[in-house]
Write an enzyme that holds these catalytic residues in place. Structure first.
Site, short mmCIF file in Angstrom:
data_model
loop_
_atom_site.label_atom_id
_atom_site.label_comp_id
_atom_site.label_asym_id
_atom_site.label_seq_id
_atom_site.Cartn_x
_atom_site.Cartn_y
_atom_site.Cartn_z
N TRP A 1 12.44 6.86 3.21
CA TRP A 1 10.98 6.77 3.26
C TRP A 1 10.49 5.37 3.59
O TRP A 1 9.54 5.20 4.36
CB TRP A 1 10.34 7.29 1.97
N ASP B 1 4.92 2.39 -2.03
CA ASP B 1 4.90 3.84 -1.85
C ASP B 1 5.45 4.46 -3.14
O ASP B 1 6.66 4.54 -3.33
CB ASP B 1 5.75 4.23 -0.64
N LYS C 1 4.64 15.37 -5.53
CA LYS C 1 5.89 15.11 -6.24
C LYS C 1 5.63 15.11 -7.75
O LYS C 1 6.08 15.97 -8.45
CB LYS C 1 6.50 13.76 -5.80
C1 LIG Z 1 7.46 12.83 0.09
C2 LIG Z 1 7.36 11.40 0.34
C3 LIG Z 1 6.63 10.88 1.44
C4 LIG Z 1 5.93 11.78 2.43
O1 LIG Z 1 4.82 12.33 1.85
P1 LIG Z 1 3.77 13.21 2.71
O2 LIG Z 1 2.68 13.45 1.71
O3 LIG Z 1 4.49 14.44 3.15
O4 LIG Z 1 3.34 12.39 3.85
C5 LIG Z 1 6.57 9.52 1.60
N1 LIG Z 1 7.17 8.69 0.73
C6 LIG Z 1 7.88 9.14 -0.31
C7 LIG Z 1 8.53 8.17 -1.25
C8 LIG Z 1 7.99 10.51 -0.55
O5 LIG Z 1 8.69 10.96 -1.59
#
Ligand SMILES: *Cc1c(COP(=O)(O)O)cnc(C)c1O
Length: 361
Positions: A102, A173, A197
């Site tokens: 990511w 993030d 998540k």
């Molecule tokens: C799932 C995830 C993403 C992507 O998220 P979206 O909402 O599908 O854009 C980005 N970063 C991390 C750490 C993730 O777990």
């Protein structure tokens, strides 16, 4: 229907109590005679929902008044673009700490906007993967901000040490990390998380941003990604995902009822310890990540004999343990055990893993 435990990485498990509450009030929310999905986001009633959601999130994470909370759309990936568009200002570069899938994706997207620097912190020593600590990051003096990801959802890697850079804006993030443990918000300029998540359903993205960083969007930044506009309009510049917002609010209330983040943090440690204990005490399951960098949210492991993968998935499903298949770029298995996964579910998985090892090991 028999109860199952859902280990999906995202969209993921939600607290049962929250689902029951949403079900109970689905057709007649707040005595309005219709569902929360069917009313205007501008109503007094919905305003109450978002006010409480914000207050509860502030309480849970101890967010100071100098930070704004925005509820946006476009997911975490939307923020991969929004962040450079809002935070680059006149800088020509930003530091991207690369620890896995990511953070690397965020880096690749940022290159559309600037000459960003890719800082690899993922290393291997004695066949163990580990991450460099923030004090070892080779950041530049001329960057607009430092972007990193404390929990790599796909790789099962975590960085628990919080970056402490006095004169640098740190952007995180937190998609699969937020609300899993206590953090010091003051260390960050901005943190963001897609809800699917560890918060609620997909469709809503939470941004916690230091107030003084708002107002620098580039001229071509789409209005719905402009933090200044989103802030001015109370996250309602366009129609927000009202149901996801409402459900996230219920999850915040549920978290408070569980005793808040400190309690959840202890439970998350207990849950992940149990699975890593099973893995480390076998020659059948493998996880080659340094103990300090193992994720407590996404437990990634391989079977010693990959020929058994399909059988493992089939039998675990029969056992009521769903969605254990690892992401295709990593392979093997992944058990995502977010806040909503009860200890009982992790116990069941541990039990199954021991049983399976006995049978096929
Ligand atoms: C799932 C995830 C993403 C992507 O998220 P979206 O909402 O599908 O854009 C980005 N970063 C991390 C750490 C993730 O777990």
């Amino acid at each position: 229907m028999n109860s199952i435990y859902n280990f999906s990485a995202g969209p993921a498990i939600l607290p049962k109590d929250v689902l029951y509450k949403a079900q109970k009030e689905l057709k007649n929310w707040n005595n309005l005679g219709c569902s929360v999905m069917e009313i205007s986001h501008r109503t007094e009633e919905f305003h109450q929902v978002i006010t409480e959601a914000e207050k509860d999130l502030r309480d849970l994470l101890n967010i100071p008044d100098t930070y704004k909370i925005l509820f946006c759309q476009g997911g975490a990936r939307g923020q991969f673009s929004a962040i450079p568009m809002n935070l680059l200002r006149n800088f020509l570069t930003a530091d991207y700490i690369n620890s896995g899938y990511w953070s690397n994706s965020a880096f690749l997207e940022s290159k559309k906007y600037c000459n960003s620097k890719n800082i690899l912190i993922r290393k291997t020593k004695n066949n163990k993967t580990y991450l460099l600590k923030p004090s070892q990051w080779n950041v530049s003096d001329i960057s607009a901000y430092i972007h990193y990801c404390p929990n790599e959802t796909i790789d099962g890697l975590s960085l628990y040490e919080e970056p402490s850079f006095k004169d640098k804006i740190v952007v995180g993030d937190f998609s699969s990390f937020i609300l899993s443990r206590s953090i010091d918000i003051n260390k960050y300029g901005l943190i963001y998380a897609g809800a699917q998540k560890n918060i609620g359903p997909s469709g809503i993205t939470i941004i916690i941003i230091r107030q003084d960083l708002i107002g620098y969007a580039s001229r071509l930044c789409p209005s719905i990604f402009d933090y200044n506009i989103m802030n001015k309009y109370n996250s309602m510049f366009n129609t927000p995902p009202t149901f996801a917002w409402y459900l996230s609010g219920l999850v915040f209330k549920w978290l408070k009822k569980q005793g808040g983040i400190k309690k959840i943090e202890q439970l998350n440690k207990k849950k992940s310890d149990l699975l890593y204990h099973v893995i480390d005490n076998s020659n059948f399951y493998i996880n080659n990540i340094n103990k300090k960098n193992r994720s407590q949210m996404n437990i990634v492991f391989h079977l010693f004999d990959s020929e058994l993968n399909q059988i493992f998935l089939k039998e675990s499903k029969k056992f009521g343990l769903y969605a254990l298949k690892g992401h295709f770029i990593v392979g093997g298995m992944r058990a995502s055990i977010y806040n909503a996964m009860p200890f009982e579910g992790v116990k069941q998985l541990a039990k199954f893993m021991l049983f399976f090892e006995k049978k096929y090991g």
